[in-house]
Design an enzyme around this catalytic site. Structure first.
Site, PDB file in Angstrom:
ATOM      1  N   PHE A 103      -7.959   1.352  12.004  1.00  9.70           N
ATOM      2  CA  PHE A 103      -6.699   1.936  12.506  1.00  9.70           C
ATOM      3  C   PHE A 103      -6.802   2.407  13.965  1.00  9.70           C
ATOM      4  CE2 PHE A 103      -3.043   4.966  12.002  1.00  9.70           C
ATOM      5  CZ  PHE A 103      -2.168   4.139  11.316  1.00  9.70           C
TER       6      PHE A 103
ATOM      7  N   GLU B 119       0.327  -1.671   4.648  1.00  7.25           N
ATOM      8  CA  GLU B 119       0.747  -0.268   4.742  1.00  7.25           C
ATOM      9  C   GLU B 119       2.204  -0.210   5.197  1.00  7.25           C
ATOM     10  OE1 GLU B 119      -1.790   2.401   6.962  1.00  7.25           O
ATOM     11  OE2 GLU B 119      -0.229   3.918   7.087  1.00  7.25           O
TER      12      GLU B 119
ATOM     13  N   THR C   4      -3.765  10.914  10.506  1.00  6.29           N
ATOM     14  CA  THR C   4      -3.594  11.605  11.786  1.00  6.29           C
ATOM     15  C   THR C   4      -2.261  12.367  11.810  1.00  6.29           C
ATOM     16  OG1 THR C   4      -2.658   9.590  12.701  1.00  6.29           O
ATOM     17  CG2 THR C   4      -5.000   9.950  13.037  1.00  6.29           C
TER      18      THR C   4
ATOM     19  N   ALA D 278      -5.903   5.300   5.466  1.00  9.67           N
ATOM     20  CA  ALA D 278      -6.699   6.323   6.143  1.00  9.67           C
ATOM     21  C   ALA D 278      -7.964   6.664   5.349  1.00  9.67           C
ATOM     22  CB  ALA D 278      -5.863   7.574   6.418  1.00  9.67           C
TER      23      ALA D 278
ATOM     24  N   GLU E  87     -12.815   2.716   5.382  1.00  6.57           N
ATOM     25  CA  GLU E  87     -12.772   2.155   6.730  1.00  6.57           C
ATOM     26  C   GLU E  87     -14.051   2.349   7.560  1.00  6.57           C
ATOM     27  OE1 GLU E  87      -9.098   4.516   7.173  1.00  6.57           O
ATOM     28  OE2 GLU E  87      -8.499   2.894   8.510  1.00  6.57           O
TER      29      GLU E  87
ATOM     30  N   ARG F 217      -7.891  -1.762   8.843  1.00  2.00           N
ATOM     31  CA  ARG F 217      -9.158  -1.044   8.612  1.00  2.00           C
ATOM     32  C   ARG F 217      -9.786  -0.508   9.908  1.00  2.00           C
ATOM     33  NH1 ARG F 217     -13.192  -3.823   4.234  1.00  2.00           N
ATOM     34  NH2 ARG F 217     -13.850  -1.938   3.190  1.00  2.00           N
TER      35      ARG F 217
ATOM     36  N   GLN G  18       0.841  -1.198   0.000  1.00  2.00           N
ATOM     37  CA  GLN G  18       0.000   0.000   0.000  1.00  2.00           C
ATOM     38  C   GLN G  18       0.875   1.247   0.000  1.00  2.00           C
ATOM     39  OE1 GLN G  18      -2.725  -2.079   3.267  1.00  2.00           O
ATOM     40  NE2 GLN G  18      -3.372   0.035   3.020  1.00  2.00           N
TER      41      GLN G  18
ATOM     42  N   ARG H   4      -5.250   7.571  16.632  1.00  3.39           N
ATOM     43  CA  ARG H   4      -6.605   7.403  16.081  1.00  3.39           C
ATOM     44  C   ARG H   4      -7.546   6.797  17.129  1.00  3.39           C
ATOM     45  NH1 ARG H   4      -9.238   8.260  11.310  1.00  3.39           N
ATOM     46  NH2 ARG H   4      -7.350   8.850  10.206  1.00  3.39           N
TER      47      ARG H   4
ATOM     48  N   PHE I 204      -6.036  -4.078   3.399  1.00  2.00           N
ATOM     49  CA  PHE I 204      -6.764  -3.841   4.653  1.00  2.00           C
ATOM     50  C   PHE I 204      -5.889  -3.234   5.738  1.00  2.00           C
ATOM     51  CE2 PHE I 204      -8.756  -7.579   2.576  1.00  2.00           C
ATOM     52  CZ  PHE I 204      -9.936  -6.971   2.193  1.00  2.00           C
TER      53      PHE I 204
HETATM   54  N1  MTE Z   1     -11.474  -2.805   0.180  1.00  6.34           N
HETATM   55  C1  MTE Z   1     -10.938  -3.891  -0.405  1.00  6.34           C
HETATM   56  N2  MTE Z   1     -11.692  -4.569  -1.280  1.00  6.34           N
HETATM   57  N3  MTE Z   1      -9.673  -4.312  -0.124  1.00  6.34           N
HETATM   58  C2  MTE Z   1      -8.887  -3.651   0.791  1.00  6.34           C
HETATM   59  O1  MTE Z   1      -7.744  -4.046   1.033  1.00  6.34           O
HETATM   60  N4  MTE Z   1      -8.729  -1.775   2.384  1.00  6.34           N
HETATM   61  C3  MTE Z   1      -9.471  -0.866   3.258  1.00  6.34           C
HETATM   62  C4  MTE Z   1     -10.516  -0.099   2.447  1.00  6.34           C
HETATM   63  N5  MTE Z   1     -11.285  -0.986   1.627  1.00  6.34           N
HETATM   64  C5  MTE Z   1      -9.439  -2.504   1.447  1.00  6.34           C
HETATM   65  C6  MTE Z   1     -10.748  -2.099   1.082  1.00  6.34           C
HETATM   66  C7  MTE Z   1      -8.639   0.087   3.955  1.00  6.34           C
HETATM   67  S1  MTE Z   1      -7.884  -0.398   5.379  1.00  6.34           S
HETATM   68  C8  MTE Z   1      -8.477   1.370   3.527  1.00  6.34           C
HETATM   69  S2  MTE Z   1      -7.562   2.485   4.399  1.00  6.34           S
HETATM   70  C9  MTE Z   1      -9.111   1.839   2.280  1.00  6.34           C
HETATM   71  O2  MTE Z   1      -9.839   0.818   1.621  1.00  6.34           O
HETATM   72  C10 MTE Z   1      -7.999   2.382   1.368  1.00  6.34           C
HETATM   73  O3  MTE Z   1      -8.472   2.797   0.146  1.00  6.34           O
HETATM   74  P1  MTE Z   1      -9.145   4.233  -0.097  1.00  6.34           P
HETATM   75  O4  MTE Z   1      -8.355   5.225   0.655  1.00  6.34           O
HETATM   76  O5  MTE Z   1      -9.066   4.389  -1.549  1.00  6.34           O
HETATM   77  O6  MTE Z   1     -10.545   4.116   0.426  1.00  6.34           O
HETATM   78  N1  HPA Z   2      -4.541   6.059   8.982  1.00  6.92           N
HETATM   79  C1  HPA Z   2      -3.892   5.106   8.298  1.00  6.92           C
HETATM   80  N2  HPA Z   2      -2.611   5.081   8.187  1.00  6.92           N
HETATM   81  C2  HPA Z   2      -1.902   6.045   8.773  1.00  6.92           C
HETATM   82  C3  HPA Z   2      -2.519   7.055   9.492  1.00  6.92           C
HETATM   83  C4  HPA Z   2      -3.911   7.067   9.606  1.00  6.92           C
HETATM   84  O1  HPA Z   2      -4.529   7.939  10.226  1.00  6.92           O
HETATM   85  N3  HPA Z   2      -1.566   7.858   9.958  1.00  6.92           N
HETATM   86  C5  HPA Z   2      -0.405   7.325   9.538  1.00  6.92           C
HETATM   87  N4  HPA Z   2      -0.605   6.233   8.812  1.00  6.92           N
HETATM   88 MO1  MOS Z   3      -6.231   1.397   6.079  1.00  3.66          MO
HETATM   89  S1  MOS Z   3      -6.010   0.510   7.904  1.00  3.66           S
HETATM   90  O1  MOS Z   3      -5.789   2.968   6.675  1.00  3.66           O
HETATM   91  O2  MOS Z   3      -4.857   0.807   5.266  1.00  3.66           O
END
Ligand code: MTE
Ligand code: HPA
Ligand code: MOS
Length: 767
Positions: free
Chosen positions: A338, A226, A434, A503, A706, A336, A191, A304, A222
């Site tokens: 966090f 990261e 954050t 995030a 999330e 997800r 990620q 968070r 998920f």
């Molecule tokens: N959805 C799917 N299908 N697969 C994933 O790994 N990760 C989640 C969420 N939805 C995830 C998911 C998490 S932890 C985050 S932070 C966000 O997607 C990241 O993507 P976005 O910022 O584009 O929403």
């Molecule tokens: N969310 C997810 N990842 C992060 C964050 C947060 O708020 N801050 C630093 N890494």
């Molecule tokens: Mo999502 S836990 O911020 O990758």
């Protein structure tokens, strides 16, 4: 618009890391990791492994030309353990061989001797011993200590929450090959391509511009990719640099489950004070976060948790203290939500406890304390465009919750073997990293002279549909057919210094950067079209692939315009940069305005518990969710459904078990149960709240990744409510609520429950 990946996924043609055709001479690596959780390494015998036919190299900390250090926020994590190991699963040796099978065989021949050291897996024990990853964090508003005497009711309690395994379908992995002049090309399932690039540079002792990291998509992240995707990327880069060969490393499921960190388990104490009319006046909470052996993302996750301590409620006096505890488990990491789910679960437990003691429904206390416009979050941000009450009310009206409650009461009076429970779960989730400096992104747009577009951003596609959203943003900006647009892989050479896609802000940050680039191109193209048509730029519009002059269609098409622009040497490439405005935060004071905006929603859960067997069924979940002005409702509702089921798994069946020696017992899919299709609620309704969106969300479309996971705790409290219909004394807060725990909780005095064989027989007879 359909997700642009749907056809590829269904036909199996979408490419993941393991689908990249390997280059000739590619070597394969596996990691030999510590078999014990805490020990002094006294001997390492690599001879047999080295001599095994087909083994090319065996690498340890001694082979690192730069620093043996991969800590992301705090430099406290070694790539290879040297003298001591801190957790079972910690890398010690990399075996590189002609094939993966050979590497695995050779791994078995490595002999290690060690002196065992004391193993701590419990966060409270760690705190007692002063084993903290960072100094305690405290956020507060007012002073709860002074307010207890003014409260009519005060309740205290403790809460346990286990962790959660990410179980992304695609395990961690990376593939690296040398380019000329000591440069490296790295494919990684991450990620955070920039984190991989930065850390490779540090460990290999080279500069970031020598490393190109490319990501097509992930089979799920998920949060688990990261930070923890970095280690495999560094390992292949290290081997590739030394051996001047392509090197591939993909974790087996079992290695992945044992080596990588998970959602943080928390153990917490709360104290809640209420007025005679159930206003929460005062709240104090202490969290013991199980951080694992090193920091990883724990400091950010701690924040968070603290930001989501009061969930969707206004409480005038609050104090929250968090101890991030160092234990001998793999470093726990982003997942997800966090840290927010943990904080909110404690808040909801406190409310459930108060409700139980006061003999009122928890929903009464919840509703009375929901945030209003201009209320202050206890970290100093004023709540604006607050939609929590709207989602609550819409849910109650649209899904007839009062009637449902009555139907449940009647059902419970008439049934002895089944009891039903209802619970509501309001959520409020802050959008922005954050860490303020991470709230920036960049995009690169090429318009090729045939009128097609290549779009690169820092966003990583991991199933959440961010590429489809990027394509929609660009298509909308130019008013062109989406078929003209290609979303390129995420690549550190095209888009640099990326924040992780995390995030929930991937679409907001990268989409806004993309808009900046598109708008700059648009202005330039309008000027050029105006010069072609002998008009001024403000009279030009692009609508559905046509140029309009003063609102009238001309015969200048998108393609013709671009061809002419190119021949006239107009710059058809643009780079956009976006940094979220408004946000700021003073960590020392624990005050500021850390979030661009908040996402709101409320869910109602109806569950049915079988009080003979302890099993249960989620009969119905109804959700009213604040999407803002959604760019893609199909994708967004999919995110809510997926996150909800993941949240239900977290709160009910996913049970991580470690033994006292810090060994993960639930280390395979036969011992770690994740939700399957049968765990999906029989009825699942998602109603988008009608709103106008938010100016800081990309095109008004609020972040969605999330927040809906936070509905998960609702299922826990619905099960508890059903259980209390049978055993009104049930009062512990200990997630996940497995059927085993339900059964124990229903018959606390019944010794036979502890003897499964006997119980089973007895129950079968009763049936
Ligand atoms: N959805 C799917 N299908 N697969 C994933 O790994 N990760 C989640 C969420 N939805 C995830 C998911 C998490 S932890 C985050 S932070 C966000 O997607 C990241 O993507 P976005 O910022 O584009 O929403
Ligand atoms: N969310 C997810 N990842 C992060 C964050 C947060 O708020 N801050 C630093 N890494
Ligand atoms: Mo999502 S836990 O911020 O990758």
């Amino acid at each position: 618009m359909k997700n642009i990946d749907s056809k590829g996924h269904v036909t199996g043609k979408s490419l993941y890391l393991d689908d990249i055709p390997v280059r000739q001479g590619t070597l394969h690596a596996v990691v030999f990791f510590s078999p014990v959780a805490h020990a002094k390494i006294t001997g390492l015998d690599l001879t047999a492994a080295k001599n095994y036919p087909g083994v090319i190299d065996i690498m340890t900390a001694h082979d690192i030309p730069g620093e043996n250090q991969i800590g992301g926020i705090i430099p406290d994590e070694l790539l290879f353990a040297e003298n001591e190991t801190d957790f079972l699963g910690q890398p010690i040796v990399l075996v590189v061989a002609e094939s993966e099978r050979i590497a695995r065989r050779a791994r078995q021949l490595i002999k290690i001797t060690f002196e065992e050291l004391e193993i701590v897996t419990d966060p409270r024990k760690a705190a007692e011993k002063g084993l903290l990853l960072t100094p305690p964090s405290i956020f507060s508003m007012g002073d709860p200590e002074k307010k207890w005497s003014r409260c009519k009711y005060v309740f205290e309690g403790s809460v346990e929450q286990a962790g959660q395994e990410h179980l992304y379908l695609e395990t961690q992995g990376a593939y690296c090959y040398p380019a000329e002049n000591g440069n490296l090309m790295v494919h990684s399932s991450t990620q955070s391509p920039t984190a991989a690039q930065r850390t490779i540079a540090k460990v290999l002792g080279i500069s970031m511009n020598q490393i190109q990291v490319d990501v097509v998509r992930l089979g799920g992240g998920f949060g688990g990719k990261e930070d923890q995707a970095t280690a495999p990327a560094v390992l292949v880069a290290l081997a590739s640099q030394k051996l001047e060969k392509p090197v591939k490393l993909v974790f087996s499921r079992s290695d992945d489950m044992q080596m990588t960190g998970k959602r943080h388990p928390y153990s917490s104490d709360f104290k809640i004070g209420l007025s005679s009319d159930f206003k929460i006046l005062s709240y104090e909470v202490t969290y013991y976060q199980n951080g694992g052996a090193s920091n990883d993302l724990s400091p950010a996750i701690s924040h968070r948790t603290l930001f989501h301590t009061t969930n969707s409620y206004f409480i005038p006096d609050v104090k929250a203290t968090l101890y991030s505890c160092k234990t001998n488990l793999p470093p726990n990491t982003a997942f997800r939500g966090f840290g927010a789910p943990q904080g909110m679960f404690v808040m909801e437990s406190a409310i459930a406890k108060a409700a139980m003691e006061l003999h009122v429904p928890a929903s009464l206390i919840q509703k009375r304390n929901l945030l209003k416009e201009n209320d202050l979050f206890y970290y100093g941000q004023k709540a604006r465009q607050v939609n929590i009450r709207k989602t609550w009310k819409t849910l109650c009206d649209e899904y007839r919750l009062q009637e449902k409650q009555k139907e449940i009461e009647t059902f419970n009076q008439r049934n002895k073997i089944y009891k039903k429970g209802l619970a509501l779960m309001p959520i409020t989730f802050g959008i922005s990293f954050t860490n303020i400096s991470m709230n920036q992104a960049r995009a690169l747009v090429h318009i090729y002279h045939d009128g097609s577009l290549g779009v690169s951003t820092g966003a990583i596609e991991m199933g959440q549909g961010v590429n489809t959203k990027m394509l929609q943003v660009a298509a909308h900006a130019f008013s062109i057919d989406p078929k003209r647009i290609k979303i390129e892989s995420t690549n550190t050479t095209r888009v640099s210094n990326t924040s992780p896609t995390a995030a929930s802000s991937g679409a907001d940050l990268n989409g806004n950067a993309l808009l900046v680039a598109c708008n700059a191109l648009l202005l330039r193209l309008k000027s050029f079209a105006a010069s072609m048509l002998g008009a001024t730029k403000k009279d030009i519009e692009f609508i559905k692939e046509k140029v309009y002059l003063k609102g009238k269609e001309t015969d200048l098409t998108w393609e013709k315009l671009i061809q002419q622009a190119f021949l006239n040497r107009v710059n058809l490439t643009e780079h956009g940069h976006y940094a979220t405005p408004v946000i700021h935060f003073d960590v020392e004071k624990g005050k500021g305005h850390p979030f661009a905006y908040h996402v709101y929603g409320t869910a109602a859960f109806v569950v049915k518990v079988d009080v003979l067997r302890g099993i249960y069924e989620v009969e119905e979940v109804d959700i009213v969710h604040d999407f803002g002005d959604s760019l893609n409702q199909t994708i967004d509702i999919g995110q809510v459904e997926g996150a909800l089921v993941q949240g239900i798994g977290y709160m009910t069946m996913e049970e991580l078990r470690y033994n006292n020696e810090g060994k993960l017992l639930s280390n395979s899919l036969s011992t770690y149960k994740v939700p399957d299709i049968y765990a999906v609620p029989k009825v699942l309704n998602v109603t988008p709240l009608k709103t106008t969106g938010h100016s800081l969300a990309v095109m008004g479309s609020k972040a969605v990744g999330e927040p809906p996971l936070l509905y998960g705790p609702g299922v826990y409290f619905a099960i508890q409510n059903a259980m209390r219909e049978f055993n009104p004394q049930y009062a512990s807060f200990d997630a996940p609520m497995t059927p085993e725990k339900v059964l124990m909780g229903l018959y606390p005095q019944n010794k036979s429950v502890a003897e499964p064989a006997k119980t089973e027989k007895r129950l079968l007879k009763t049936e």
